[in-house]
Design an enzyme around this catalytic site. Structure first.
Site, PDB file in Angstrom:
ATOM      1  N   HIS A  12       0.831  -1.212   0.000  1.00 47.74           N
ATOM      2  CA  HIS A  12       0.000   0.000   0.000  1.00 47.74           C
ATOM      3  C   HIS A  12       0.868   1.267   0.000  1.00 47.74           C
ATOM      4  O   HIS A  12       0.546   2.257   0.655  1.00 47.74           O
ATOM      5  CB  HIS A  12      -1.004   0.002   1.153  1.00 47.74           C
ATOM      6  CG  HIS A  12      -0.419  -0.038   2.541  1.00 47.74           C
ATOM      7  ND1 HIS A  12      -1.006  -0.725   3.572  1.00 47.74           N
ATOM      8  CD2 HIS A  12       0.692   0.540   3.080  1.00 47.74           C
ATOM      9  CE1 HIS A  12      -0.303  -0.577   4.678  1.00 47.74           C
ATOM     10  NE2 HIS A  12       0.728   0.204   4.399  1.00 47.74           N
ATOM     11  N   HIS A  59      -1.330   5.198   9.733  1.00 52.50           N
ATOM     12  CA  HIS A  59      -0.028   5.857   9.792  1.00 52.50           C
ATOM     13  C   HIS A  59      -0.154   7.192  10.531  1.00 52.50           C
ATOM     14  O   HIS A  59       0.099   8.259   9.980  1.00 52.50           O
ATOM     15  CB  HIS A  59       0.522   6.055   8.386  1.00 52.50           C
ATOM     16  CG  HIS A  59       0.674   4.796   7.598  1.00 52.50           C
ATOM     17  ND1 HIS A  59      -0.405   4.163   6.986  1.00 52.50           N
ATOM     18  CD2 HIS A  59       1.762   4.023   7.333  1.00 52.50           C
ATOM     19  CE1 HIS A  59       0.019   3.079   6.362  1.00 52.50           C
ATOM     20  NE2 HIS A  59       1.320   2.965   6.565  1.00 52.50           N
ATOM     21  N   HIS A 193      11.001  -3.516   3.243  1.00 54.66           N
ATOM     22  CA  HIS A 193      11.442  -2.134   3.126  1.00 54.66           C
ATOM     23  C   HIS A 193      11.813  -1.583   4.488  1.00 54.66           C
ATOM     24  O   HIS A 193      11.281  -1.998   5.510  1.00 54.66           O
ATOM     25  CB  HIS A 193      10.384  -1.249   2.457  1.00 54.66           C
ATOM     26  CG  HIS A 193       9.084  -1.086   3.172  1.00 54.66           C
ATOM     27  ND1 HIS A 193       8.239  -2.124   3.479  1.00 54.66           N
ATOM     28  CD2 HIS A 193       8.452   0.045   3.622  1.00 54.66           C
ATOM     29  CE1 HIS A 193       7.148  -1.665   4.060  1.00 54.66           C
ATOM     30  NE2 HIS A 193       7.258  -0.353   4.183  1.00 54.66           N
ATOM     31  N   GLU A 240       4.838  -5.261   8.444  1.00 53.71           N
ATOM     32  CA  GLU A 240       3.495  -5.071   7.894  1.00 53.71           C
ATOM     33  C   GLU A 240       2.934  -6.351   7.275  1.00 53.71           C
ATOM     34  O   GLU A 240       1.718  -6.518   7.174  1.00 53.71           O
ATOM     35  CB  GLU A 240       3.506  -3.959   6.837  1.00 53.71           C
ATOM     36  CG  GLU A 240       3.676  -2.567   7.411  1.00 53.71           C
ATOM     37  CD  GLU A 240       3.646  -1.490   6.337  1.00 53.71           C
ATOM     38  OE1 GLU A 240       3.523  -0.307   6.700  1.00 53.71           O
ATOM     39  OE2 GLU A 240       3.749  -1.833   5.138  1.00 53.71           O
TER      40      GLU A 240
END
Length: 280
Positions: A12, A59, A193, A240
Protein backbone atom coordinates in the site's frame (compact mmCIF):
# COMPACT_ATOMS: atom_id res chain seq x y z
CA UNK A 1 -25.22 -16.98 4.22
CA UNK A 2 -22.29 -14.65 3.66
CA UNK A 3 -19.19 -16.26 2.24
CA UNK A 4 -15.54 -15.31 1.80
CA UNK A 5 -14.79 -16.00 -1.84
CA UNK A 6 -11.29 -14.61 -2.30
CA UNK A 7 -8.32 -12.98 -0.66
CA UNK A 8 -6.18 -10.17 -2.04
CA UNK A 9 -2.75 -9.15 -0.79
CA UNK A 10 -1.03 -5.96 -1.86
CA UNK A 11 1.51 -3.37 -0.86
CA UNK A 12 0.00 0.00 0.00
CA UNK A 13 2.89 2.34 -0.82
CA UNK A 14 1.68 5.97 -0.61
CA UNK A 15 3.68 6.88 -3.73
CA UNK A 16 1.33 4.66 -5.75
CA UNK A 17 -1.57 6.88 -4.70
CA UNK A 18 0.38 9.94 -5.85
CA UNK A 19 1.22 8.31 -9.19
CA UNK A 20 -2.39 7.28 -9.69
CA UNK A 21 -3.80 10.69 -8.78
CA UNK A 22 -1.34 12.53 -11.06
CA UNK A 23 -1.94 10.21 -14.04
CA UNK A 24 1.58 8.77 -13.99
CA UNK A 25 0.48 5.14 -13.77
CA UNK A 26 1.59 4.40 -17.36
CA UNK A 27 4.95 6.16 -17.43
CA UNK A 28 8.27 4.35 -17.65
CA UNK A 29 8.75 4.13 -13.89
CA UNK A 30 5.27 3.32 -12.63
CA UNK A 31 3.92 1.53 -15.69
CA UNK A 32 5.37 -1.92 -14.83
CA UNK A 33 4.00 -1.64 -11.29
CA UNK A 34 0.46 -0.77 -12.33
CA UNK A 35 0.52 -3.32 -15.16
CA UNK A 36 0.63 -6.04 -12.52
CA UNK A 37 -2.79 -4.92 -11.27
CA UNK A 38 -4.58 -4.85 -14.63
CA UNK A 39 -5.57 -8.52 -14.32
CA UNK A 40 -7.04 -7.86 -10.87
CA UNK A 41 -9.02 -4.83 -12.00
CA UNK A 42 -10.71 -6.90 -14.73
CA UNK A 43 -11.26 -9.77 -12.31
CA UNK A 44 -12.85 -7.51 -9.68
CA UNK A 45 -15.31 -6.21 -12.27
CA UNK A 46 -16.44 -9.77 -12.96
CA UNK A 47 -16.43 -10.90 -9.32
CA UNK A 48 -18.49 -7.94 -8.06
CA UNK A 49 -17.82 -8.38 -4.31
CA UNK A 50 -20.38 -6.85 -1.99
CA UNK A 51 -18.01 -6.20 0.92
CA UNK A 52 -14.26 -6.02 1.39
CA UNK A 53 -12.78 -6.54 4.85
CA UNK A 54 -9.66 -4.44 4.35
CA UNK A 55 -6.76 -5.10 6.71
CA UNK A 56 -4.31 -2.20 6.88
CA UNK A 57 -2.30 -0.14 9.33
CA UNK A 58 -2.96 3.46 10.22
CA UNK A 59 -0.03 5.86 9.79
CA UNK A 60 -0.76 8.28 12.67
CA UNK A 61 -3.92 9.56 10.97
CA UNK A 62 -6.62 8.02 13.18
CA UNK A 63 -4.40 6.81 16.03
CA UNK A 64 -1.32 8.22 17.71
CA UNK A 65 0.72 7.49 20.82
CA UNK A 66 -2.26 8.36 23.01
CA UNK A 67 -4.23 5.32 21.80
CA UNK A 68 -2.66 2.25 20.16
CA UNK A 69 -5.17 -0.55 19.52
CA UNK A 70 -3.67 -3.84 18.46
CA UNK A 71 -6.75 -4.72 16.38
CA UNK A 72 -9.46 -2.14 15.59
CA UNK A 73 -12.56 -2.79 13.48
CA UNK A 74 -14.51 -0.01 11.83
CA UNK A 75 -18.24 -0.35 12.50
CA UNK A 76 -19.31 3.00 11.07
CA UNK A 77 -21.31 3.94 8.01
CA UNK A 78 -18.77 6.18 6.23
CA UNK A 79 -15.05 7.02 6.37
CA UNK A 80 -13.42 10.07 4.78
CA UNK A 81 -9.90 10.10 3.31
CA UNK A 82 -7.42 11.38 5.87
CA UNK A 83 -5.30 14.49 5.54
CA UNK A 84 -1.80 13.07 5.81
CA UNK A 85 -0.09 16.45 5.64
CA UNK A 86 -0.78 17.53 2.06
CA UNK A 87 -4.58 17.43 2.05
CA UNK A 88 -6.92 14.44 1.71
CA UNK A 89 -6.64 12.36 -1.47
CA UNK A 90 -9.35 13.27 -3.95
CA UNK A 91 -10.92 9.83 -3.84
CA UNK A 92 -14.44 8.82 -2.82
CA UNK A 93 -15.50 8.42 0.77
CA UNK A 94 -15.39 4.81 1.91
CA UNK A 95 -18.83 3.38 2.66
CA UNK A 96 -18.95 0.83 5.46
CA UNK A 97 -21.18 -2.17 6.11
CA UNK A 98 -22.11 -1.49 9.72
CA UNK A 99 -24.39 -4.50 10.19
CA UNK A 100 -21.77 -7.03 9.10
CA UNK A 101 -19.02 -5.16 10.95
CA UNK A 102 -20.94 -5.22 14.25
CA UNK A 103 -21.71 -8.89 13.73
CA UNK A 104 -18.02 -9.66 13.15
CA UNK A 105 -17.02 -7.57 16.18
CA UNK A 106 -19.46 -9.44 18.41
CA UNK A 107 -18.32 -12.83 17.12
CA UNK A 108 -14.64 -11.98 17.54
CA UNK A 109 -15.07 -10.71 21.09
CA UNK A 110 -17.07 -13.80 22.04
CA UNK A 111 -14.28 -15.80 20.36
CA UNK A 112 -11.91 -14.11 22.86
CA UNK A 113 -10.31 -11.53 20.56
CA UNK A 114 -10.24 -8.15 22.29
CA UNK A 115 -11.25 -5.88 19.41
CA UNK A 116 -11.35 -2.10 19.58
CA UNK A 117 -14.59 -0.86 17.96
CA UNK A 118 -14.29 2.36 15.96
CA UNK A 119 -17.37 4.24 14.76
CA UNK A 120 -15.68 7.40 13.47
CA UNK A 121 -12.26 7.74 11.84
CA UNK A 122 -10.57 8.99 8.70
CA UNK A 123 -8.70 6.40 6.64
CA UNK A 124 -5.26 7.00 5.17
CA UNK A 125 -3.23 5.64 2.26
CA UNK A 126 -2.99 2.21 3.89
CA UNK A 127 -6.65 1.74 2.95
CA UNK A 128 -7.27 4.08 0.01
CA UNK A 129 -4.24 3.11 -2.10
CA UNK A 130 -5.31 -0.57 -2.32
CA UNK A 131 -8.79 0.56 -3.40
CA UNK A 132 -7.24 2.69 -6.16
CA UNK A 133 -4.99 -0.15 -7.28
CA UNK A 134 -7.93 -2.56 -7.59
CA UNK A 135 -10.62 -0.23 -8.94
CA UNK A 136 -8.86 2.73 -10.57
CA UNK A 137 -10.41 6.18 -10.79
CA UNK A 138 -14.10 5.93 -9.92
CA UNK A 139 -16.79 8.32 -8.72
CA UNK A 140 -17.65 5.92 -5.89
CA UNK A 141 -16.05 2.71 -4.68
CA UNK A 142 -17.97 -0.30 -6.05
CA UNK A 143 -17.85 -2.16 -2.71
CA UNK A 144 -18.63 -1.52 0.91
CA UNK A 145 -15.56 -1.68 3.12
CA UNK A 146 -15.00 -2.83 6.69
CA UNK A 147 -11.68 -1.34 7.86
CA UNK A 148 -9.57 -3.57 10.11
CA UNK A 149 -6.61 -1.62 11.47
CA UNK A 150 -3.61 -3.47 12.93
CA UNK A 151 -0.80 -1.99 15.00
CA UNK A 152 2.43 -2.69 13.14
CA UNK A 153 3.89 0.74 13.86
CA UNK A 154 4.70 0.66 17.57
CA UNK A 155 6.19 -2.23 19.51
CA UNK A 156 4.74 -4.70 20.37
CA UNK A 157 2.89 -5.68 17.19
CA UNK A 158 0.78 -8.87 17.16
CA UNK A 159 2.48 -12.11 16.19
CA UNK A 160 1.93 -13.70 12.81
CA UNK A 161 0.30 -16.64 14.56
CA UNK A 162 -2.22 -14.37 16.29
CA UNK A 163 -2.98 -12.62 13.00
CA UNK A 164 -3.56 -15.95 11.23
CA UNK A 165 -5.84 -17.07 14.08
CA UNK A 166 -7.77 -13.80 13.83
CA UNK A 167 -8.33 -14.54 10.16
CA UNK A 168 -9.70 -17.96 11.04
CA UNK A 169 -12.09 -16.34 13.52
CA UNK A 170 -13.19 -13.76 10.92
CA UNK A 171 -14.05 -16.58 8.53
CA UNK A 172 -16.23 -18.22 11.17
CA UNK A 173 -17.94 -14.92 11.87
CA UNK A 174 -18.70 -14.18 8.22
CA UNK A 175 -20.05 -17.67 7.60
CA UNK A 176 -22.67 -17.31 10.34
CA UNK A 177 -24.00 -14.00 9.02
CA UNK A 178 -27.44 -14.53 7.54
CA UNK A 179 -27.40 -12.20 4.55
CA UNK A 180 -26.18 -13.57 1.19
CA UNK A 181 -22.99 -11.57 0.62
CA UNK A 182 -19.90 -12.02 -1.53
CA UNK A 183 -17.07 -11.02 0.81
CA UNK A 184 -13.40 -10.57 0.02
CA UNK A 185 -10.60 -10.06 2.54
CA UNK A 186 -7.62 -7.90 1.62
CA UNK A 187 -4.33 -7.95 3.51
CA UNK A 188 -2.10 -4.96 2.80
CA UNK A 189 1.35 -3.55 3.54
CA UNK A 190 4.93 -4.53 2.83
CA UNK A 191 6.82 -6.06 1.28
CA UNK A 192 10.44 -5.73 2.43
CA UNK A 193 11.44 -2.13 3.13
CA UNK A 194 13.13 0.07 5.67
CA UNK A 195 12.57 3.80 5.72
CA UNK A 196 15.29 5.00 8.07
CA UNK A 197 18.70 4.31 9.55
CA UNK A 198 21.76 2.59 8.13
CA UNK A 199 19.67 -0.03 6.29
CA UNK A 200 17.27 2.45 4.66
CA UNK A 201 16.30 1.17 1.24
CA UNK A 202 16.68 -2.52 2.16
CA UNK A 203 14.87 -4.87 -0.24
CA UNK A 204 15.10 -8.66 0.07
CA UNK A 205 13.74 -10.21 -3.15
CA UNK A 206 14.51 -13.78 -2.15
CA UNK A 207 12.72 -13.55 1.19
CA UNK A 208 9.76 -11.71 -0.33
CA UNK A 209 9.22 -14.35 -3.00
CA UNK A 210 9.53 -17.15 -0.47
CA UNK A 211 6.81 -15.40 1.54
CA UNK A 212 4.62 -15.22 -1.57
CA UNK A 213 5.22 -18.95 -2.10
CA UNK A 214 4.16 -19.63 1.48
CA UNK A 215 0.82 -17.88 1.01
CA UNK A 216 -0.15 -20.47 -1.59
CA UNK A 217 -1.08 -24.09 -0.90
CA UNK A 218 -1.68 -25.88 2.39
CA UNK A 219 1.35 -24.90 4.48
CA UNK A 220 0.94 -22.74 7.59
CA UNK A 221 4.67 -22.13 8.09
CA UNK A 222 4.34 -18.36 7.67
CA UNK A 223 2.29 -18.00 10.83
CA UNK A 224 5.32 -19.09 12.88
CA UNK A 225 7.83 -16.52 11.58
CA UNK A 226 9.14 -14.62 14.64
CA UNK A 227 9.23 -10.82 14.81
CA UNK A 228 13.02 -10.80 14.76
CA UNK A 229 13.09 -12.51 11.37
CA UNK A 230 10.88 -9.86 9.81
CA UNK A 231 13.16 -7.18 11.26
CA UNK A 232 16.38 -8.88 10.20
CA UNK A 233 15.34 -10.01 6.72
CA UNK A 234 12.78 -7.43 5.57
CA UNK A 235 13.65 -4.22 7.41
CA UNK A 236 11.84 -2.33 10.12
CA UNK A 237 8.67 -1.90 8.03
CA UNK A 238 8.54 -5.48 6.77
CA UNK A 239 6.48 -6.43 9.83
CA UNK A 240 3.49 -5.07 7.89
CA UNK A 241 3.32 -8.46 6.20
CA UNK A 242 1.71 -10.02 9.27
CA UNK A 243 -1.43 -8.29 8.00
CA UNK A 244 -1.34 -10.54 4.94
CA UNK A 245 -1.61 -13.47 7.36
CA UNK A 246 -5.01 -12.26 8.60
CA UNK A 247 -6.25 -12.56 5.03
CA UNK A 248 -4.56 -15.93 4.63
CA UNK A 249 -6.22 -17.22 7.81
CA UNK A 250 -9.64 -16.43 6.34
CA UNK A 251 -8.96 -18.63 3.31
CA UNK A 252 -9.12 -21.96 5.14
CA UNK A 253 -6.57 -24.79 5.12
CA UNK A 254 -5.38 -24.36 1.52
CA UNK A 255 -5.35 -21.78 -1.25
CA UNK A 256 -4.95 -21.51 -5.01
CA UNK A 257 -3.22 -18.52 -6.58
CA UNK A 258 -5.19 -16.76 -9.29
CA UNK A 259 -2.69 -13.96 -9.89
CA UNK A 260 0.80 -12.99 -8.66
CA UNK A 261 2.88 -9.86 -9.18
CA UNK A 262 6.20 -8.71 -7.73
CA UNK A 263 8.23 -5.65 -8.68
CA UNK A 264 11.16 -3.65 -7.34
CA UNK A 265 11.56 -0.92 -6.63
CA UNK A 266 8.76 1.51 -5.95
CA UNK A 267 10.65 4.27 -4.24
CA UNK A 268 12.52 2.21 -1.60
CA UNK A 269 9.90 -0.53 -1.31
CA UNK A 270 9.25 -3.93 -2.86
CA UNK A 271 5.77 -4.27 -4.41
CA UNK A 272 3.96 -7.56 -3.88
CA UNK A 273 0.46 -8.57 -4.96
CA UNK A 274 -1.48 -11.84 -4.80
CA UNK A 275 -5.04 -12.92 -5.55
CA UNK A 276 -6.03 -16.16 -3.78
CA UNK A 277 -9.10 -18.33 -3.52
CA UNK A 278 -9.86 -21.11 -1.05
CA UNK A 279 -8.78 -24.46 -2.44
CA UNK A 280 -11.73 -26.30 -0.88
Amino acid sequence: MARITAGVATSHVPLLGVAHDLGKDKDDYFGPIFAGYEWTRAWEKSEKPDVVILVYNDHASAFDMKVIPTFAIGCGERYKPADEGWGPRKVPDVIGHADLAWHIAQCLILDEFDMTIINEMDVDHGLTVPLSMMFGAVEEWPVKVIPLAVNVVTYPPPSGNRCWALGEAIRRAVECYGEDLNVQVWGTGGMSHQLQGARAGLINKEWDNDFLDGMIGDSDRLRHIPHIEYLRETGSEGIEMVMWLIMRGTMGPATRALHRHYHVPCSNTAIGHLVLEPAA
